[in-house]
Design an enzyme around this catalytic site. Sequence first.
Site, PDB file in Angstrom:
ATOM      1  N   LYS A 169       4.912   0.752  -5.819  1.00  3.92           N
ATOM      2  CA  LYS A 169       4.714   0.511  -4.374  1.00  3.92           C
ATOM      3  C   LYS A 169       6.016   0.245  -3.644  1.00  3.92           C
ATOM      4  CE  LYS A 169       2.391  -3.421  -4.039  1.00  3.92           C
ATOM      5  NZ  LYS A 169       2.343  -3.847  -5.399  1.00  3.92           N
TER       6      LYS A 169
ATOM      7  N   ARG B 179      -3.192  -8.867   0.294  1.00  4.54           N
ATOM      8  CA  ARG B 179      -3.559  -8.967  -1.119  1.00  4.54           C
ATOM      9  C   ARG B 179      -4.914  -9.624  -1.299  1.00  4.54           C
ATOM     10  NH1 ARG B 179       2.031  -8.976  -3.193  1.00  4.54           N
ATOM     11  NH2 ARG B 179       2.088  -8.958  -5.444  1.00  4.54           N
TER      12      ARG B 179
ATOM     13  N   ARG C 214      11.228  -3.470 -16.496  1.00  3.50           N
ATOM     14  CA  ARG C 214      11.926  -3.391 -15.205  1.00  3.50           C
ATOM     15  C   ARG C 214      13.088  -4.388 -15.141  1.00  3.50           C
ATOM     16  NH1 ARG C 214       8.636  -4.068  -9.665  1.00  3.50           N
ATOM     17  NH2 ARG C 214       8.182  -6.158 -10.440  1.00  3.50           N
TER      18      ARG C 214
ATOM     19  N   ARG D 251      13.187 -10.075 -13.407  1.00  2.00           N
ATOM     20  CA  ARG D 251      12.507 -11.026 -12.520  1.00  2.00           C
ATOM     21  C   ARG D 251      11.728 -11.999 -13.389  1.00  2.00           C
ATOM     22  NH1 ARG D 251       9.229  -7.828  -7.842  1.00  2.00           N
ATOM     23  NH2 ARG D 251       7.653  -9.323  -8.491  1.00  2.00           N
TER      24      ARG D 251
ATOM     25  N   ARG E 194      -0.483 -11.545 -13.539  1.00  2.00           N
ATOM     26  CA  ARG E 194      -0.444 -10.853 -12.243  1.00  2.00           C
ATOM     27  C   ARG E 194      -1.493  -9.746 -12.198  1.00  2.00           C
ATOM     28  NH1 ARG E 194       5.504  -9.005 -12.000  1.00  2.00           N
ATOM     29  NH2 ARG E 194       4.994  -8.154  -9.967  1.00  2.00           N
TER      30      ARG E 194
HETATM   31  P1  AMP Z   1       5.530  -8.721  -5.225  1.00  2.00           P
HETATM   32  O1  AMP Z   1       7.006  -8.536  -5.196  1.00  2.00           O
HETATM   33  O2  AMP Z   1       4.809  -8.035  -4.095  1.00  2.00           O
HETATM   34  O3  AMP Z   1       4.920  -8.420  -6.574  1.00  2.00           O
HETATM   35  O4  AMP Z   1       5.276 -10.308  -4.965  1.00  2.00           O
HETATM   36  C1  AMP Z   1       5.791 -11.283  -5.845  1.00  2.00           C
HETATM   37  C2  AMP Z   1       4.975 -12.566  -5.738  1.00  2.00           C
HETATM   38  O5  AMP Z   1       5.037 -13.070  -4.389  1.00  2.00           O
HETATM   39  C3  AMP Z   1       3.486 -12.405  -6.017  1.00  2.00           C
HETATM   40  O6  AMP Z   1       3.188 -12.450  -7.406  1.00  2.00           O
HETATM   41  C4  AMP Z   1       2.923 -13.601  -5.253  1.00  2.00           C
HETATM   42  O7  AMP Z   1       3.154 -14.820  -5.953  1.00  2.00           O
HETATM   43  C5  AMP Z   1       3.778 -13.638  -4.000  1.00  2.00           C
HETATM   44  N1  AMP Z   1       3.210 -12.789  -2.924  1.00  2.00           N
HETATM   45  C6  AMP Z   1       3.747 -11.658  -2.367  1.00  2.00           C
HETATM   46  N2  AMP Z   1       2.953 -11.151  -1.410  1.00  2.00           N
HETATM   47  C7  AMP Z   1       1.874 -11.971  -1.350  1.00  2.00           C
HETATM   48  C8  AMP Z   1       0.666 -11.964  -0.571  1.00  2.00           C
HETATM   49  N3  AMP Z   1       0.406 -11.005   0.332  1.00  2.00           N
HETATM   50  N4  AMP Z   1      -0.221 -12.973  -0.778  1.00  2.00           N
HETATM   51  C9  AMP Z   1       0.012 -13.954  -1.678  1.00  2.00           C
HETATM   52  N5  AMP Z   1       1.102 -14.010  -2.462  1.00  2.00           N
HETATM   53  C10 AMP Z   1       2.032 -13.023  -2.304  1.00  2.00           C
END
Ligand code: AMP
Length: 227
Positions: free
Chosen positions: A15, A90, A127, A155, A166
């Site tokens: 994404k 989300r 990654r 990460r 996740r």
């Molecule tokens: P991502 O880089 O999009 O995988 O986001 C990393 C982490 O940030 C996620 O595992 C959540 O802990 C938090 N996060 C990012 N976007 C959201 C969202 N829309 N709602 C809740 N938590 C979020």
Amino acid sequence: MALNVVMMGPPGAGKGTQADRFARSRGIPKISTGDILREAVAAGSEIGRRARAIMERGELVGDALIIEIVRERLARPDTANGFVLDGFPRTVAQARALDGLMEGRPPLVIVDIAVGDDELVSRLTARRVCSACGANAEGRTDAACRRCGGALTQRPDDREDVVRERLRVYARDTRPLVEFYRDRPTFRSVDGALAPDAVAADLASAIDAAGRESPAAPADRAQERTR
Ligand code: AMP
């Protein structure tokens, strides 16, 4: 017409990379809530302090906080010609809030990148990201970042136990969103198991086709014809 895109898909579907690529190609901002939160953590701000432990466990930060972050971001003038949302919404509550924020704007185009779980685990645990510029680097190499020469790191939430959490959280909280959006004429799904260039091409045509479905489009096209 402004293209307001929601890029959906499980963690590891590509994404972020695809959202970045599409947004650059159209000259519109990519808005990643994960990036905004990671910047807040790195800066040690109040939001960062609240989000850090939650993110490291692979859980979701609260809807109210994330909705406020997106509301502020979408109010900035650079979103006037459209935007690509990556990692938001989300939850169904976030999606409903986003619909509210879209009043007076062209409808959302929602595109889901579909990839199976086993492929996702192997991609995410392999990654690496650049500790300096944040660029994504595929594969288990500790070579320097190709973009800026910075050191590559993993990460904290790409460790296998956190990745599995996740994916569980995604299945429980975010997959229902696909059902929430599926019946809209502006919803599309693409196969994310293909090579990145093929996914990018499919996404671009799916988004353009969906954009033509939006009710605002015919008037917009009529306007273009009279220019
Ligand atoms: P991502 O880089 O999009 O995988 O986001 C990393 C982490 O940030 C996620 O595992 C959540 O802990 C938090 N996060 C990012 N976007 C959201 C969202 N829309 N709602 C809740 N938590 C979020």
